[in-house]
Structures are given as C-alpha cells and as structure tokens.
Write an enzyme that holds these catalytic residues in place. Structure first.
Site, PDB file in Angstrom:
ATOM      1  N   HIS A   1     -12.927   2.825   0.470  1.00 12.16           N
ATOM      2  CA  HIS A   1     -12.842   1.869   1.604  1.00 12.16           C
ATOM      3  C   HIS A   1     -13.490   0.524   1.268  1.00 12.16           C
ATOM      4  CE1 HIS A   1     -12.671   5.379   4.725  1.00 12.16           C
ATOM      5  NE2 HIS A   1     -11.438   4.953   4.460  1.00 12.16           N
TER       6      HIS A   1
ATOM      7  N   ASN B   1       0.872  -1.173   0.000  1.00  8.38           N
ATOM      8  CA  ASN B   1       0.000   0.000   0.000  1.00  8.38           C
ATOM      9  C   ASN B   1       0.911   1.226   0.000  1.00  8.38           C
ATOM     10  OD1 ASN B   1      -1.736   2.091   0.544  1.00  8.38           O
ATOM     11  ND2 ASN B   1      -2.631   1.172   2.383  1.00  8.38           N
TER      12      ASN B   1
ATOM     13  N   ARG C   1     -11.402  16.013   7.194  1.00  5.76           N
ATOM     14  CA  ARG C   1     -12.255  16.316   6.028  1.00  5.76           C
ATOM     15  C   ARG C   1     -13.651  16.708   6.488  1.00  5.76           C
ATOM     16  NH1 ARG C   1     -10.862  10.822   3.577  1.00  5.76           N
ATOM     17  NH2 ARG C   1      -8.783  11.114   2.720  1.00  5.76           N
TER      18      ARG C   1
ATOM     19  N   GLU D   1      -7.877  -5.039   5.770  1.00  9.43           N
ATOM     20  CA  GLU D   1      -7.869  -4.753   4.333  1.00  9.43           C
ATOM     21  C   GLU D   1      -6.769  -5.528   3.609  1.00  9.43           C
ATOM     22  OE1 GLU D   1      -8.172  -0.596   5.825  1.00  9.43           O
ATOM     23  OE2 GLU D   1      -9.020  -0.230   3.845  1.00  9.43           O
TER      24      GLU D   1
ATOM     25  N   ARG E   1      -2.724  -2.139  -3.356  1.00  7.69           N
ATOM     26  CA  ARG E   1      -3.909  -1.327  -3.110  1.00  7.69           C
ATOM     27  C   ARG E   1      -3.912  -0.188  -4.137  1.00  7.69           C
ATOM     28  NH1 ARG E   1      -4.912   3.531   0.980  1.00  7.69           N
ATOM     29  NH2 ARG E   1      -7.133   3.718   0.624  1.00  7.69           N
TER      30      ARG E   1
END
Ligand code: ADP
Length: 408
Positions: free
Chosen positions: A187, A7, A248, A392, A98
C-alpha cells in the site's frame, strides 16, 4: 502529458487517464480525464464501467475472456468519439503500471527497461498472486502502445526505508539470506499520498512531521512515517501480516497454522486459502467481509458481527499506539480507503481512550465527515486526526512523469 495508469489484477483491469506534468504536480493542477474498470475478465459476463470528464458514463456487460481484449477495450473507450476523452491513442504519452512487489531491488519507481523488467520478473516468487498479472498488463500494453515510456510503480518501494530491526523477522537469519524472507510492506502509494496531503493540510514540510497513516479497505495496513520516510508498517513478507482485514487474518501465532493443518488435515493450498480468504472480518463474523454489512448486523444485535468490528478496531488501536512509540511521538494520524474514509464508528473505536497520548477525536466532526477530506480531532487535540480519501492512481501518474523527467 496524458498518462494512462493501469492496475491489472487476476480478473480485472482498473485504469485512469490523468493529465499531469512537473508543473501540474507543483501546483496540484493534475486532472483526471477518464477512469474506469473492467471486472470479471474470463467469465461469461464481464462488467465494464467507464467515465470520461463531461461525457455520459458507460456501463456494459460483454464477454471479455482475456486481458489482451480488456486492455484493447480500454484504449478503444478512451478514444471513443461519444464517450471517450481523447481523439487519438497517440495523445497518450506514457503508461504507469501498478506493480505489487519490487522486493529489495526497487526503492523508487522506474521506467521499465529490459533490465528492470527482468528484476520485476524475478520478484514473482515473492508475490506469485500479484506480480504475474501486473507483468501481463505491461506486456500487453507495451505491445499496444510500443513507442511511449512505461513506468513501474511499486506497492513496496515506499517501505524500503524501514530500518533492518523493523524488517528482520525473529527467524534464522539464513532464511533472509537464502530466500529474502523479511518484511516488505505494501500500500506504499496510498501511504505516500497521505503524506503528500498532510504537507499541504498542515502547511509543514514532511521532513518535520511524524505521521501514522491508516489504510483501512478490504486490505488494511498502517504505516509509521518519520520525516517523510516509512520506518515501519503492518504488512510484512506478504499482505497477510498486521491488521485484521476483510478476509485476511493479520497477525496470529504462527504455531496455529501448523496445529490447524494437522487437526483439520489441511494441505498448503487450503491453509493459504483459510488465512487469506476465510479469515478476518469474514472469518470472525461468519457473515461478510463488508464493513457496511457488519454494521447493519451489529445494529440488529448480531454478536459475532459486533465482535468482528471490535477485534478489527482493537488491532488498529494497538498499532497506532505501537507506532506512536516507534516514532517517539506523533503529529498527525490519517484514515483512508473504504473503511477509513467512510466508517466513523471504526475511527471512533480505534482512537477511543487515547486522549492520554494527545489523540482527541471530535465526535461530531468524526460523524459528519465521510468520504471527503477533513479534520476529525478537536481543535485542542495535540495530535491532528484527518480523513483523507486516497488517490493511488494520481501517485502512479505523477511518479511516471517524474521517472520520465528524471526528477525524484
Ligand atoms: P479495496 O481494498 O478492495 O480497494 P476499499 O478501499 O474499497 O477496498 O474498501 C472496502 C471496504 O470499505 C469494505 O469493507 C466496505 O464495506 C467498506 N466501506 C465502504 N463504504 C463504507 C461505508 N459507507 N461505511 C462503512 N464501510 C464502508
């Protein structure tokens, strides 16, 4: 087979070496052989953390100026006689990458051929902050490990099953046609992991389940998953939409952006930075994007910290209700990621008052389960609520195997 999961971010490389196979997936006997991360790449002091199963962990602070050096270092650590997990890099059978954005092209993971590579490259304009780093990670590792398959696993692909009325914005349709402006969602690997776990936990095939999955980390998103398929999710064209996150904003009135740009004389770059880096928990509290920090301050009586937590939880609650409606009912809700797994207060506030919908948390269970899988609703609760630590990397490793074996 041993799959290296990579990743690559702008200044970091996170990785795991996972032993898996179709049989291991079936029996859930996959094994993490090693994991680690290299952070602050490009700065004078980078931070390297590495741990292989049964070996002493490694922490170093060398200077690593570029990703090429970082990924070479990953392979070196994996094969290190004292700290590593394998004797020879030839033991690595495949690499799973990823990739943040797969646009409309990818509804599933893919082995990276030259055609797939070109399509991923074309998605850069949709994710200019993320895809270039993912691609760089692929290019470098492909050069270092050229004779094995490399697969791309996309954050967006799980949500490609959304119906058009969920992904089309109320904007001129021509913007979708010309610029692919639509909702994509992110996600996906995390939401998928929870669905996989729910099948096991509830001993019911996903084709019979309506589930709401809440990934609450620094980035946050919720997905509505009907019979194994994502039908809606809170993030949109970019990860900015939806929930209030660490830094965010999540959903806001779009007119605010134009108004504030004029009032504060902000340029495009500054407006983008404000929405992505200076908003959310950080922006409201003026203190921190870290939920642990905000909880401490709230306990000391800091009103803005308390407000940030309230706004965060209220948004989660609103989306849980919205998605229960979108799904026409809900069997289970899962909380995951840093906040979802560890913060009982957020889970409690996000589910408070939803007993009328059959969501009944058990206060004691909720308080006692942190960072591990477990039920947090009452036995009598019609909707089962669970904490499920996400994984993940495991989803990426398994997808890599499935791509190689041609099984989906
Ligand atoms: P990322 O999206 O960067 O992977 P994480 O999933 O690690 O983020 O989540 C980071 C968030 O989780 C931070 O807000 C952090 O404060 C929060 N968090 C981690 N542990 C706890 C805890 N024990 N209690 C409350 N919040 C926590």
């Amino acid at each position: 087979m041993k799959v290296l999961v990579l990743n690559c971010g702008s200044s970091s490389v996170k990785f795991q070496l996972i032993e898996t196979s179709l049989e291991a997936i079936e029996n859930a006997t996959d094994q993490i052989l090693a994991k680690g991360q290299i952070e602050k790449i490009g700065m004078t002091t980078s931070v390297v953390r590495f741990e292989a199963e049964g070996k002493p962990p490694l922490k170093e602070t060398p200077t690593i100026l570029e990703h090429k050096v970082a990924i070479s270092k990953v392979i070196k650590m994996l094969t290190d006689p004292e700290h590593g997990a394998i004797k020879d890099e030839k033991e690595i059978c495949a690499v799973g990458h990823r990739v943040v954005h797969g646009g409309e092209k990818f509804a599933s993971s893919k082995i990276i051929t030259s055609e797939v590579y070109e399509q991923i490259d074309a998605c850069i304009e949709l994710a200019p902050l993320h895809n270039p780093h993912n691609i760089k990670g692929y290019q470098i590792s492909k050069a270092l490990l050229p004779n094995i398959p490399h697969a791309a696993v996309f954050d967006t692909s799980f949500h490609q099953s959304m119906p058009n009325y969920a992904y089309i914005y109320g904007l001129p349709y021509v913007l979708y046609q010309r610029h692919a402006i639509r909702r994509y969602g992110f996600h996906g690997t995390s939401h998928r992991y929870l669905i996989y776990r729910f099948e096991h936990i509830l001993k019911t095939p996903r084709e019979k389940l309506k589930i709401i999955t809440c990934h609450l980390g620094n980035g946050c998103s919720i997905a509505a998953v009907r019979y194994g398929q994502s039908i809606d999710t809170t993030m949109g064209f970019t990860p900015l939409e939806g929930l209030v996150m660490g830094t965010r904003s999540g959903d806001i009135d779009p007119a605010i952006i134009l108004h504030v740009m004029a009032k504060e004389e902000l340029g495009l770059h500054e407006a983008n930075t404000m929405l992505n880096k200076h908003s959310g928990l950080m922006g409201i509290s003026g203190l921190s994007n870290d939920m642990r920090e905000l909880m401490k301050e709230r306990d000391k009586g800091n009103e803005r910290a308390a407000l940030a937590i309230d706004v965060f939880c209220y948004r989660v609650k609103k989306y849980i209700c919205a998605y229960a409606g979108a799904l026409s009912g809900v069997d289970a809700i899962g909380f995951t990621a840093g906040i979802g797994e560890n913060c009982a207060l957020v889970r409690e506030k996000s589910c408070a008052g939803l007993e009328f919908m059959g969501i009944e948390l058990d206060a004691e269970r909720n308080r006692s389960i942190n960072g591990k899988e477990g039920l947090i609703s009452r036995d009598s609760s019609p909707v089962k609520v669970y904490v499920i630590p996400t994984n993940e990397e495991l989803v990426i490793a398994r997808d890599t195997v499935r791509c190689i074996e041609g099984v989906f």
